[in-house]
Scaffold this motif. Structure first.
Motif, PDB file in Angstrom:
ATOM      1  N   ASP A 370      -2.937   6.110  -1.782  1.00 38.17           N
ATOM      2  CA  ASP A 370      -2.287   4.960  -1.126  1.00 38.17           C
ATOM      3  C   ASP A 370      -1.483   5.401   0.104  1.00 38.17           C
ATOM      4  O   ASP A 370      -1.267   4.615   1.023  1.00 38.17           O
ATOM      5  N   ASP A 373      -3.128   4.868   3.292  1.00 34.15           N
ATOM      6  CA  ASP A 373      -3.491   3.472   3.565  1.00 34.15           C
ATOM      7  C   ASP A 373      -2.321   2.825   4.330  1.00 34.15           C
ATOM      8  O   ASP A 373      -1.232   2.648   3.776  1.00 34.15           O
ATOM      9  N   SER A 375      -1.623  -0.039   5.136  1.00 38.85           N
ATOM     10  CA  SER A 375      -1.048  -1.303   4.661  1.00 38.85           C
ATOM     11  C   SER A 375      -0.045  -1.040   3.529  1.00 38.85           C
ATOM     12  O   SER A 375       0.816  -1.876   3.253  1.00 38.85           O
ATOM     13  N   ARG A 378       3.798   1.913   5.324  1.00 39.22           N
ATOM     14  CA  ARG A 378       4.145   1.283   6.605  1.00 39.22           C
ATOM     15  C   ARG A 378       5.264   2.055   7.318  1.00 39.22           C
ATOM     16  O   ARG A 378       5.927   1.547   8.219  1.00 39.22           O
ATOM     17  N   PRO A 425      -8.407   3.249   4.108  1.00 43.96           N
ATOM     18  CA  PRO A 425      -7.800   2.634   2.929  1.00 43.96           C
ATOM     19  C   PRO A 425      -8.101   3.467   1.701  1.00 43.96           C
ATOM     20  O   PRO A 425      -9.205   3.964   1.540  1.00 43.96           O
TER      21      PRO A 425
END
Ligand SMILES: Cc1cc2nc3c(=O)[nH]c(=O)nc-3n(C[C@H](O)[C@H](O)[C@H](O)COP(=O)(O)OP(=O)(O)OC[C@H]3O[C@@H](n4cnc5c(N)ncnc54)[C@H](O)[C@@H]3O)c2cc1C
Length: 428
Positions: A370, A373, A375, A378, A425
């Motif tokens: 993750d 990724d 999204s 951040r 992702p």
């Protein structure tokens, strides 16, 4: 490749890469009465474990397993595609020393195939194998107690996590007597019903007093936990079957998602509120959801950040938002819950534990795709900085020297210096 033996020429104990953590604990103990502070689960393979630094029940007293690594044997692949077996030691004069360094926290699947380790503590002298590594504890004292969720409202929850975090802040320096105690606060979702505190002390005759002091500090201002169980046993009996309630898998195994973070300070009250919300909310049906808070620090933090590839030397807590499920159709709801929980816990720093005043990043032995990724991460801080921070550029150089064709690669493998960071992702 499971042999474990004393190697006269290296003046160190050799452990081949196919041995498990449990097999290594057993032979070290039975043959020489010594220990390497390896991880908490006996079935872990040594090959991918030590190269990730490797923390465990004894790390607060003895440091990381990689802190005791003297040498590695690695099969590498050169620019022409030829494989060769290389031995790299921590000796300052060793031309391959960089490869040893990379194996003290660089992470598995990056530089080559580890086939053998040699262990000898940095300050060990002589050639008696019983004196080259720390003595195993004479005996250990384990403990467990629990609170029912029905007795814990939001203000008691706040007290409990403050109490636990403050204890860790007071007891996690390298010379703290509290470093001989390990504990795990295991907070299941309220639908599961219980919050457990489990741990062990190696303080010998003082163990029971130390455990009582720890439990008293935790329960301050809230009700006493029930089901207190304290038991003495040999180090080996514990290490070969530690905390069975925690690690026993159902037949066929489980799928898990572990989202790990190293804390330099206890959670803030805002974060404790986030934890309460995600552990009690009823719009998620996630029976396997749990927040774990494990003691960390102690001797781990006595080693310089660049002395090994394991850069994280200031954390006092290792925390993880975890969830587990059996049926594939339950994956999505479990992942949604654990990602939302973790993202909000670290919401002030873009959803991840950005190294700084409060956090240290995460351990590569608990890799989390993750982080790659954008999204979910951040923060603007790339995944590799969370795992390696300022040690990353050197790891990239070592990668370029020993794996120039990038033969050993995966979603979170160290990139060759010219390669762009991968930010696709991440799958679960
Ligand atoms: C139940 C459980 C408990 C755990 N507890 C701890 C703990 O207390 N402390 C801790 O530090 N970690 C812990 N871990 C994490 C564990 O250390 C890592 O998953 C580690 O990578 C496992 O190594 P392996 O060889 O068993 O795994 P694998 O899954 O086989 O490999 C993991 C990675 O290492 C690479 N690798 C495997 N073998 C080699 C080799 N010979 N040479 C080079 N690369 C190799 C693989 O390519 C892969 O990238 C735990 C894991 C589990 C499942």
């Amino acid at each position: 490749m499971k042999r474990i033996y004393y190697d006269d020429a290296m003046r160190a104990i050799a452990v081949e890469a196919g041995a498990t953590v449990g097999e290594t604990f057993r032979t070290l103990f039975d043959s020489w009465g010594v220990v390497v502070p390896l991880g908490e689960f006996p079935e872990i393979g040594m090959g991918g474990h030590v190269v990730g630094g490797a923390f465990g029940f004894l790390c607060r007293q003895l440091g990381l397993a990689a802190d005791h690594l003297y040498a590695v044997e690695v099969v590498t692949v050169d620019r022409e595609g030829h494989a060769a077996s290389v031995v790299a030691t921590r000796e300052a004069t060793d031309p391959n020393r960089d490869l040893w360094w990379a194996h003290t926290g660089g992470g598995g699947g990056n530089f080559g195939i580890v086939t053998r380790h040699w262990f000898r503590s940095v300050d060990a002298t002589g050639d008696d194998p019983a004196k080259l590594l720390p003595r195993a504890p004479d005996s250990i004292t384990t403990f467990q107690a629990e609170w029912n969720w029905s007795e814990i409202d939001q203000s008691a929850f706040l007290r409990l996590l403050r109490n636990h975090g403050s204890w860790c802040e007071r007891n996690s320096s390298a010379d703290s007597p509290g470093a001989s105690l390990f504990s795990l606060l295991e907070i299941h979702r309220r639908q599961f019903g219980k919050i457990f505190i489990r741990g062990l002390s190696t303080a010998g005759a003082g163990a029971e007093g130390q455990i009582d002091e720890h439990l008293a500090a935790l329960r301050k201002g809230i009700g006493a936990p029930s089901g207190r169980r304290v038991e003495q046993m040999s180090w080996l009996d514990f290490a070969l079957n530690p905390m069975p309630e925690l690690f026993t898998m159902p037949p066929g195994g489980v799928s898990v998602k572990v989202k790990d973070a190293l804390l330099r300070k206890r959670f803030t009250d805002r974060q404790i509120g986030v934890a309460f919300d995600h552990l009690t909310r009823t719009d998620h049906d996630v029976m396997g959801g749990v927040l774990g808070l494990a003691t960390y620090g102690g001797r781990v933090n006595s080693v310089a950040r660049g002395a090994t590839a394991s850069v994280h030397r200031g954390a006092i807590l290792d925390t993880a938002c975890n969830t587990g499920w059996i049926e594939p159709q339950d994956a999505a709801k479990n992942l949604a819950w654990v990602r939302a929980f973790f993202g909000e816990l670290f919401g002030d720093t873009g959803g991840v534990p950005v190294p700084g005043d409060a956090y240290e990043g995460s351990l590569i032995n608990h890799p989390d795709t993750d982080y790659a990724d954008l999204s979910l991460n951040r923060s603007g801080v790339p995944w590799y900085a969370l795992y390696y921070n300022e040690n990353y550029p050197l790891l990239q150089e070592i990668k370029a020297r020993w794996d120039p064709r990038d033969v050993f690669r995966h979603a979170l493998s160290i990139r060759l210096p010219q390669a762009r960071p991968l930010t696709r992702p991440g799958p679960a």
